[in-house]
Motif scaffolding. Sequence first.
Motif, mmCIF file in Angstrom:
data_model
loop_
_atom_site.group_PDB
_atom_site.id
_atom_site.type_symbol
_atom_site.label_atom_id
_atom_site.label_comp_id
_atom_site.label_asym_id
_atom_site.label_seq_id
_atom_site.Cartn_x
_atom_site.Cartn_y
_atom_site.Cartn_z
ATOM 1 N N ASN A 4 -1.271 -13.853 -60.411
ATOM 2 C CA ASN A 4 -1.028 -13.943 -58.975
ATOM 3 C C ASN A 4 -0.085 -15.117 -58.725
ATOM 4 O O ASN A 4 -0.473 -16.273 -58.889
ATOM 5 N N THR A 5 1.152 -14.831 -58.338
ATOM 6 C CA THR A 5 2.139 -15.890 -58.130
ATOM 7 C C THR A 5 1.958 -16.620 -56.805
ATOM 8 O O THR A 5 2.630 -17.614 -56.560
ATOM 9 N N SER A 6 1.041 -16.161 -55.954
ATOM 10 C CA SER A 6 0.844 -16.840 -54.659
ATOM 11 C C SER A 6 -0.121 -18.022 -54.739
ATOM 12 O O SER A 6 -0.248 -18.775 -53.784
ATOM 13 N N VAL A 7 -0.803 -18.218 -55.871
ATOM 14 C CA VAL A 7 -1.746 -19.339 -55.977
ATOM 15 C C VAL A 7 -0.979 -20.653 -56.089
ATOM 16 O O VAL A 7 0.084 -20.721 -56.699
ATOM 17 N N THR A 8 -1.545 -21.673 -55.471
ATOM 18 C CA THR A 8 -0.962 -23.015 -55.521
ATOM 19 C C THR A 8 -1.993 -23.974 -56.106
ATOM 20 O O THR A 8 -3.154 -23.611 -56.299
ATOM 21 N N ALA A 9 -1.582 -25.191 -56.321
ATOM 22 C CA ALA A 9 -2.516 -26.209 -56.815
ATOM 23 C C ALA A 9 -3.620 -26.480 -55.806
ATOM 24 O O ALA A 9 -4.691 -26.971 -56.158
ATOM 25 N N ASN A 10 -3.385 -26.154 -54.525
ATOM 26 C CA ASN A 10 -4.369 -26.398 -53.466
ATOM 27 C C ASN A 10 -5.213 -25.183 -53.123
ATOM 28 O O ASN A 10 -6.084 -25.261 -52.250
ATOM 29 N N THR A 11 -4.947 -24.038 -53.737
ATOM 30 C CA THR A 11 -5.671 -22.811 -53.401
ATOM 31 C C THR A 11 -7.172 -22.988 -53.615
ATOM 32 O O THR A 11 -7.612 -23.505 -54.639
ATOM 33 N N ALA A 48 -1.024 -22.893 -61.018
ATOM 34 C CA ALA A 48 -0.210 -22.728 -59.808
ATOM 35 C C ALA A 48 1.034 -21.885 -60.071
ATOM 36 O O ALA A 48 1.742 -22.088 -61.051
ATOM 37 N N GLY A 49 1.252 -20.909 -59.180
ATOM 38 C CA GLY A 49 2.422 -20.054 -59.258
ATOM 39 C C GLY A 49 2.344 -18.968 -60.310
ATOM 40 O O GLY A 49 3.281 -18.182 -60.473
ATOM 41 N N THR A 50 1.231 -18.891 -61.029
ATOM 42 C CA THR A 50 1.122 -17.937 -62.134
ATOM 43 C C THR A 50 -0.133 -17.072 -62.053
ATOM 44 O O THR A 50 -0.054 -15.850 -62.030
ATOM 45 N N SER A 51 -1.314 -17.719 -62.044
ATOM 46 C CA SER A 51 -2.566 -16.974 -62.144
ATOM 47 C C SER A 51 -3.747 -17.877 -61.826
ATOM 48 O O SER A 51 -3.603 -19.082 -61.642
ATOM 49 N N PHE A 52 -4.918 -17.260 -61.823
ATOM 50 C CA PHE A 52 -6.168 -18.013 -61.789
ATOM 51 C C PHE A 52 -7.149 -17.317 -62.716
ATOM 52 O O PHE A 52 -7.046 -16.118 -62.973
ATOM 53 N N THR A 53 -8.078 -18.095 -63.251
ATOM 54 C CA THR A 53 -9.065 -17.562 -64.183
ATOM 55 C C THR A 53 -10.449 -17.737 -63.589
ATOM 56 O O THR A 53 -10.804 -18.829 -63.132
ATOM 57 N N ILE A 54 -11.211 -16.650 -63.586
ATOM 58 C CA ILE A 54 -12.606 -16.684 -63.141
ATOM 59 C C ILE A 54 -13.468 -16.785 -64.390
ATOM 60 O O ILE A 54 -13.282 -16.015 -65.344
ATOM 61 N N ASN A 55 -14.379 -17.737 -64.396
ATOM 62 C CA ASN A 55 -15.248 -17.964 -65.550
ATOM 63 C C ASN A 55 -16.710 -17.865 -65.145
ATOM 64 O O ASN A 55 -17.087 -18.265 -64.049
ATOM 65 N N SER A 56 -17.510 -17.361 -66.052
ATOM 66 C CA SER A 56 -18.958 -17.370 -65.899
ATOM 67 C C SER A 56 -19.519 -18.344 -66.933
ATOM 68 O O SER A 56 -18.958 -18.487 -68.025
ATOM 69 N N SER A 57 -20.626 -18.978 -66.606
ATOM 70 C CA SER A 57 -21.269 -19.860 -67.581
ATOM 71 C C SER A 57 -21.964 -19.064 -68.688
ATOM 72 O O SER A 57 -22.421 -19.623 -69.656
ATOM 73 N N SER A 58 -21.963 -17.720 -68.542
ATOM 74 C CA SER A 58 -22.530 -16.848 -69.576
ATOM 75 C C SER A 58 -21.398 -16.095 -70.273
ATOM 76 O O SER A 58 -20.618 -15.394 -69.621
ATOM 77 N N GLY A 59 -21.322 -16.212 -71.565
ATOM 78 C CA GLY A 59 -20.305 -15.519 -72.342
ATOM 79 C C GLY A 59 -20.513 -14.024 -72.459
ATOM 80 O O GLY A 59 -19.669 -13.320 -73.009
#
Length: 165
Positions: A111-118, A140-151
């Motif tokens: 997602n290129t719309s994410v910023t450092a402040n998103t 920022a400007g590329t992506s974001f990663t969603i993580n779970s504490s469970s693998g």
Amino acid sequence: MPNFFNTLDRPDVSLVGAASTTDLITTKVDGDTDPQLVINANGRIEFGGGAGAVDVALFRNGSAQLQTINDFVSEGNLICDVAGKGLRIKEGANARMGVATLVAGTVTVSNTSVTANTRIILSRSTTGGTTGDLSYTVSAGTSFTINSSSGTDTSTVVWLLTEPA
């Protein structure tokens, strides 16, 4: 011919343009090079700063909706006062809302719309595997990663991107 000033309770003035893009009303301040307000025959209202072309427009988009092609800023609340009505956000490539499925407790969303402040609001919509606490990181400007504490979390997660004002 009626006296306009004696008939203010009913409109006797009508402006008709030769085409939908005809400017019916144009206003500018003395000394300005360009208009600050333009009303087209089709009802489109355009605004400018007077020192350049109009750069903001407000218009009917064809189906009982008012649209602007620019940002809309309110100094007050945005109120949806009819039950069943609310906020609708388009999903898709580089959108501000969407759905992602965790694989082994993680998923990266391009997602290129994410910023450092998103700020990202996450909610699990379908549980899968062993669930864990959700968190995110942003590139920022590329992506974001969603993580779970469970693998082993394979849940479906809905996300909403917001920016501080």
